[in-house]
Structure formats: structure tokens, C-alpha cells
Design an enzyme around this catalytic site. Structure first.
Site, PDB file in Angstrom:
ATOM      1  N   HIS A 351       0.850  -1.248   0.031  1.00 15.76           N
ATOM      2  CA  HIS A 351       0.129  -0.168   0.172  1.00 15.76           C
ATOM      3  C   HIS A 351       0.983   1.342  -0.201  1.00 15.76           C
ATOM      4  O   HIS A 351       0.365   2.291   0.667  1.00 15.76           O
ATOM      5  CB  HIS A 351      -0.913  -0.069   1.066  1.00 15.76           C
ATOM      6  CG  HIS A 351      -1.592  -1.348   1.538  1.00 15.76           C
ATOM      7  ND1 HIS A 351      -2.501  -1.807   0.462  1.00 15.76           N
ATOM      8  CD2 HIS A 351      -1.511  -2.372   2.210  1.00 15.76           C
ATOM      9  CE1 HIS A 351      -2.689  -2.969   0.765  1.00 15.76           C
ATOM     10  NE2 HIS A 351      -2.250  -3.252   1.957  1.00 15.76           N
ATOM     11  N   CYS A 352       2.000   1.223  -0.811  1.00 16.48           N
ATOM     12  CA  CYS A 352       2.858   2.365  -1.057  1.00 16.48           C
ATOM     13  C   CYS A 352       3.581   2.838   0.489  1.00 16.48           C
ATOM     14  O   CYS A 352       3.951   3.905   0.206  1.00 16.48           O
ATOM     15  CB  CYS A 352       2.201   3.580  -1.643  1.00 16.48           C
ATOM     16  SG  CYS A 352       1.602   3.266  -3.380  1.00 16.48           S
TER      17      CYS A 352
END
Ligand code: PLP
Lengths: 396, 144
Positions: A351-352
């Protein structure tokens, strides 16, 4: 709630990837279709009816945003989204206001867009980056934060709600620390603005960034809200039409005095109109109601998944609609591919937030991120589908 | 091959992968194979001596398909000479991309013979192939 307003919602699709982007309401879609089919025109230059109409909507969108986040004495700059907003404030303000050795406080749960621009600033001017420690629940440890403050610390840049853990950070307390220590406070509102009421003035924020597409609005547009006292020292990065008053043979030029000085060239007009409509829609439901409902949905989801001993949850208690988990023995991406076979959309990955794996001890999780149009029935379906010992077998 | 047997082999190799552990040895070629389109992230290392693959190892986080494919491929390649390895890799790639290939050569790797029906899995099946190809290229460059 309000499911009938979203054309992508149907019995055949369960959309739980709202942290990545949300579905769009008919009202938002239609506002943009109207612009593209009935009054397409550029802003600030035309004298004909369509142009006047476009002008009015574009300008009023700015006021709509200002009121929505309660930022009275501030400038609302349209950007392409959170990522551009943070890059913009770093390049056009921080680069000119920080110096070698100044400390910027981040934390390891931040999204790439609130990490990499600061890494680059470190390369360019030699700022130092320090990380606020996280608690056992991977939330911000306020006591430790307080101890980290010294006269070298010049910036705290932090997501209001983190996109993996979903914890709501105590911006009010952080901003008090900032005010009494002359620290700039940059808040990434990508995951808060869509889900709860955010009071820019009340919370004492200096820079606020968010994206329209995560709040039922279109892609390609977002905002950077800056306290006027600071924005007057912000240097426009892009120059061109729509932002200058005049320019002369001797190379001198004058810029607009309002926000348009930061918006050189033709902006995403249709998308700004869509953003305006999105805010009007959310306001009609009420942000407090949205937040309360999402927290309730998440509690329901957690209580149901708790009965499945194969599920490992990482953020049961955080106060938002985000749940990150893994299925024991099955890789996160295999879980999301499996859920897709049941028409359930979730996200697998880091999720970055690639610094977070050191803290959680796993790099990849499955994330369910809820929005107001999700229902308990949809959650029941997810829980039912996950209650299966043969997930691995069914996904290969 | 029977679909159930294929699944058994894949799951067995995912849960008990061959050589899924890196070692600290500078005589190995090394490569990181991270995919931009999915979240697989595997490190590979390979030792070649006298034109023979002596060892291949890997580790990291990855899905059932790329992990099992790495495991099966490693088992198929250790002890083989480079010409054979290149031939096997070409045939494997052809199979994944639905072109003509030599079934005899691929052995257990045939469990992926219908993976092309799941487009989002093709890249996963190609992870070990790309990693090994990169290391072979590196070897060629060293020789020049
Ligand atoms: C916390 C957070 N910050 C920033 C971003 C980046 O937003 P955008 O891709 O719209 O610029 C995201 C979106 O994934 C996010 O969740």
C-alpha cells in the site's frame, strides 16, 4: 447508504478498495458530462455564456473546498492530487525555507508521496529526516514525539489517517506542539478528508493535501490548502498563461495575486467541477455521519473475522474503515485474486508504505477499505468467502 | 496432466519450496526480481562452474505461482549445462506464451501449461525465468 446513487454498485460487485479510489456518484459523473457536453469552454478568458458558466462553477469550487475544510484565511490551490500537492509544497516552499541540518519528522507508516519528496529534499539541501516512533498498534507515539522536538525540528509531515493502519492521528495535539515550537505542520488528508470532517483552522494545519478521486470525485484533481501567511512566500513552480498579469520586453513580469498564480495553463476544469459536486454530495450526507457509519462497519467486520482463526488482523482497533489482514499460509496477492473470483475487490500489497514492513514484520497485507455505500451484507459475504480452508487450492 | 495433480504439485512447491534460502557467498551471481505490476519480490542467486549450474537459491515474498515456479525450475536446472538451461528456458517461455514447445524437456514445469488462461498469472510464472535469464546475461558479460 445511498447505494442507488452509484452506477457501479450492483449485487454482482463488492467494492472494498476505497482507500485506493472510490466509486463515483451519478451527480459527479453528470456534472462533468454537462461540462463536456453542454458548456465546454476555458476559464478566465471568454465573454460568452458557456464561459461565464464555467468561470462561475470553477471559482465557486474553490469556495466550496474552503468551506468544506473550514480554511478561512487560506489559499486553496487546485493540483492533480495529493502527490502533486505534497511535491508542490516541498519544492515551492520548503526548499526555500529550510536549510542544511533542519529536521523533518516523518514516520514509517507514511505513503510514498509523503516520504520521497522529503528524501529528495535531503539530497538537494541536506535536511535531516527522523521518524516518529510507532506504538505496538503501529500508531503514532505522542509521548515520543514530544521528546523528539528540539530547535532543529522545523517540519512535521504526517498523514491524518494512515492508509494501511487507518489510525486517526491526533492532529490537534501535534499542531499545539508545532505552534509552540515554530514547526510547520503538513497534513496528508488523502484518507481523512473523504471520511470525516476536518477543520483546517480549528486543527491549526499549515499545509493540507488531498485527492478528489478518493472522495467520489474524478481522478486528476486534488487540492493543496495553505495558510495565507505561508502561501504568500510560496513560489509558483509553473509559469505560463492564466497566472500572469503582464510581462514586458525587459524580462520582468507580474503574477496574479490570487490562487491562480499557482495554476498556470488550462487546469482540469471538468474535474474541478466534479470535485465541487462530490463535496456538495458528501456534505448532504454529513461527514460525521459517514465517519460514524464506517467505524461501525469496521467493528462489525472485525468481530466477524475474529471467529476465523486463519485470519491475522493488524489494526483491529484503529478508528476508521480500514482493515489490513492476512490469511495464514496464503500470500496476500493470492487472497486478493481469490476474492476477485467472488467479485470482491480488495487490495494486496504494501500500500505504498514501504517503510512499514520493518515495523509490522510483513511486507504485504490484504486491505479492506470501506466507504459509506458499503453494507453489513457485503461484509457477511466477504466473511463467508474467507471461511474456506481451500483458498490456496482454488486460486491456482 | 490431471488438474488436481497439478494443484498438488504447485501447493507442495509453494509450501515446501526447494532452496528457498539465500546464503552469503560471493561466488554466486545475484539478482533481485521485483515485478512492477504485482507485489512479488524475490532475490535469486546462482552458482555456475565449468558451464554447469551447481546451485540456484531464492528468497523473498511472492505468490503461490511464482514461488512454486521458482522451486520447480530450480529443481529442473541444478546439475545441467548452460546450453540445456537456455533450451529449457526458451521452451518454458514458449509454453507460457502459448507457442510450440517441447513437452519432454519441461517435466514438472508442465503444471503451468494452462497458466496463460489466467492473464494475471502469466507474469508470476515468468518470475524465475526472468531472474535466471538476467543472471545468465550477467555471466555472458563477464566472459567478454
Ligand atoms: C495516505 C495517502 N497519501 C497519499 C496518497 C496519494 O494519493 P494520490 O495518488 O491521489 O496522489 C494516498 C493514496 O493512495 C494515500 O492513501
Amino acid at each position: 447508504m445511498n447505494r442507488e446513487d452509484f452506477p457501479m454498485i450492483s449485487d454482482k460487485l463488492i467494492y472494498f478498495d476505497n482507500g485506493a479510489t472510490t466509486l463515483k456518484s451519478n451527480s459527479v459523473i453528470n456534472s462533468m458530462i454537462d461540462y463536456y457536453s453542454k458548456f465546454t469552454s476555458n476559464i478566465h478568458r471568454g465573454d460568452y455564456d458557456a464561459a461565464l458558466m464555467t468561470n462561475e462553477l470553477y471559482d465557486s469550487a474553490r469556495d466550496t473546498v474552503r468551506e468544506f475544510v473550514n480554511a478561512k484565511d487560506s489559499e486553496v490551490i487546485f493540483t492533480s492530487g495529493t502527490t502533486m500537492s505534497i511535491n508542490y509544497l516541498v519544492t515551492s516552499f520548503m526548499k526555500n525555507h529550510l536549510k542544511k541540518g533542519d529536521v523533518v519528522l516523518l514516520n514509517k507508516a507514511e505513503h510514498a508521496s509523503n516520504v520521497l519528496p522529503w528524501f529528495r529534499l535531503k539530497e538537494e539541501i541536506g535536511i535531516e529526516i527522523e521518524y516518529i516512533p510507532l506504538t505496538e498498534e503501529f500508531e503514532i507515539d505522542l509521548d515520543s514525539l514530544e521528546k523528539m522536538i528540539n530547535n532543529k525540528v522545523k517540519v512535521i509531515s504526517i498523514a491524518h489517517v494512515s492508509n494501511v493502519i487507518g489510525d486517526v492521528r491526533d492532529i490537534k495535539s501535534i499542531s499545539k506542539l508545532c505552534k509552540s515550537n515554530n514547526i510547520y505542520l503538513c497534513v496528508d488528508g488523502a484518507q481523512s478528508i473523504p471520511h470525516m470532517s476536518v477543520d483546517f483552522d480549528g486543527l491549526g494545519i499549515d499545509f493540507l493535501s488531498f485527492s478528489a478521486h478518493k472522495m467520489i470525485g474524478p481522478t486528476g484533481v486534488g487540492c493543496l490548502v495553505v495558510r495565507r501567511e505561508l502561501s504568500k512566500d510560496m513560489k509558483p513552480i509553473f509559469l505560463g498563461g492564466g497566472m500572469n498579469l503582464d510581462f514586458y520586453n525587459d524580462g520582468s513580469y507580474e503574477l496574479h495575486s490570487d490562487e491562480t498564480r499557482f495554476e498556470a495553463g488550462t487546469p482540469p476544469i471538468g474535474e474541478v467541477i466534479g470535485l465541487r459536486e462530490a463535496i456538495l454530495y458528501l456534505e448532504k450526507i454529513g461527514m460525521d455521519k459517514i465517519h460514524k457509519y464506517e467505524v461501525e462497519l469496521k467493528k462489525y467486520l472485525v468481530s466477524k473475522l475474529e471467529k476465523n482463526n486463519k485470519i491475522i488482523m493488524y489494526n483491529k482497533t484503529s478508528h476508521s474503515g480500514i482493515l489490513s489482514f492476512n490469511v495464514d499460509g496464503v500470500f496476500a496477492q493470492d487472497v486478493s485474486i481469490y476474492l476477485n473470483k467472488h467479485n470482491i475487490c480488495v487490495r494486496a500489497g504494501n500500500h505504498c508504505a514501504k517503510l512499514l514492513d520493518e515495523e509490522i514484520g510483513v511486507s504485504n497485507t490484504v486491505r479492506v477499505s470501506l466507504y459509506f455505500y458499503n453494507t453489513k451484507e457485503e461484509i457477511d459475504k466477504l466473511v463467508e468467502v474467507l471461511d474456506n480452508d481451500n483458498i490456496l487450492r482454488e486460486v491456482i | 496432466m490431471d488438474e488436481n495433480l497439478k494443484r498438488d504439485i504447485i501447493i507442495d512447491n509453494y509450501q515446501n519450496p526447494m532452496n528457498k534460502e539465500l546464503i552469503d557467498d560471493s561466488s554466486y551471481l545475484k539478482v533481485n526480481q521485483a515485478s512492477e505490476s504485482c507485489i512479488d519480490n524475490l532475490d535469486f542467486m546462482m552458482k555456475i562452474e565449468d558451464n554447469i549450474v551447481k546451485d540456484i537459491r531464492f528468497d523473498g515474498e511472492a505468490c503461490a505461482i511464482s514461488t512454486s515456479a521458482s522451486s520447480i525450475m530450480i529443481r529442473s536446472l541444478i546439475g545441467k549445462d548452460i546450453d540445456y538451461v537456455k533450451k529449457l528456458l526458451t521452451n518454458y517461455k514458449n509454453m507460457i506464451e502459448e507457442k510450440d514447445y517441447d513437452k519432454e524437456l519441461l517435466g514438472e514445469l508442465l503444471v503451468y501449461d494452462t497458466i496463460s488462461k489466467q492473464p494475471n498469472r502469466i507474469k508470476c510464472a515468468l518470475v524465475p525465468l526472468e531472474a535466471i535469464n538476467k543472471m545468465l546475461e550477467e555471466l555472458d558479460e563477464k566472459k567478454i
